[in-house]
Design an enzyme around this catalytic site. Structure first.
Site, short mmCIF file in Angstrom:
data_model
loop_
_atom_site.label_atom_id
_atom_site.label_comp_id
_atom_site.label_asym_id
_atom_site.label_seq_id
_atom_site.Cartn_x
_atom_site.Cartn_y
_atom_site.Cartn_z
N GLU A 194 0.87 -1.17 0.00
CA GLU A 194 0.00 0.00 0.00
C GLU A 194 0.91 1.23 0.00
OE1 GLU A 194 -3.65 0.30 2.61
OE2 GLU A 194 -2.11 1.40 3.71
N TYR A 218 7.74 0.32 -8.00
CA TYR A 218 6.88 -0.85 -7.83
C TYR A 218 6.41 -1.38 -9.19
CZ TYR A 218 6.71 0.91 -3.03
OH TYR A 218 7.04 1.37 -1.78
#
Length: 162
Positions: free
Chosen positions: A117, A128
């Protein structure tokens, strides 16, 4: 933390534990802007480290603490709970080394999916995506900074061994 030379050399990783909380605290203070409310307290970290399936990895460059990750695995899934990289070491391979280590740790176990998150707009989203994470959800007004301003959180997931 002391000022360090910005050029990154070899990133060394090692497993950490509760005895390393001073390093974790210092890195969070340095890496997380307090206006976003993303850093954890020492007691939160200590409580999570006591749980089954939690793993702390520390990154060092020339013996200086440069970053860390904290992951937790349950059954066949894991979550990247925290990742921090000191500003002097950003975009110099420390975050990549930490992410790769987290993915490798998952791949040797029975983990099929790794979740994370991140605050919407965080520059780390590019890293990411480079490592195969895809956005799967959103939490509106999840983070609350010191001034009370709320920030959305985005959830990402990566299939392991795919």
């Amino acid at each position: 933390m002391a000022t360090r030379q910005a050029a990154t050399r070899t990133v060394t990783l090692r497993t950490g534990d509760a005895r390393d909380l001073a390093i974790v605290d210092a890195l969070m203070t340095e890496a997380f802007d307090p206006r976003y409310g993303e850093a954890w307290t020492r007691s939160q970290c200590l409580g999570v480290l006591a749980l089954t399936g939690v793993h702390l990895t520390l990154a060092f460059v020339d013996d200086f603490p440069a970053g860390f990750t904290m992951t937790r695995s349950v059954a066949d899934e894991a979550e990247l709970l925290l990742i921090a990289v000191a500003p002097d070491y950003r975009r110099r391979g420390v975050g990549t080394a930490l992410i790769r280590a987290a993915i490798a740790e998952c791949s040797v176990g029975a983990i099929t999916k790794l979740h994370l998150e991140v605050r919407a707009g965080n520059d780390a989203v590019k890293m990411y995506a480079t490592h195969g994470f895809a956005k799967v959800g959103e939490r509106r007004a999840y983070y609350r900074g010191k001034t009370g301003v709320a920030y959305d959180a985005h959830t990402y997931s990566k299939d392991i061994n795919s």
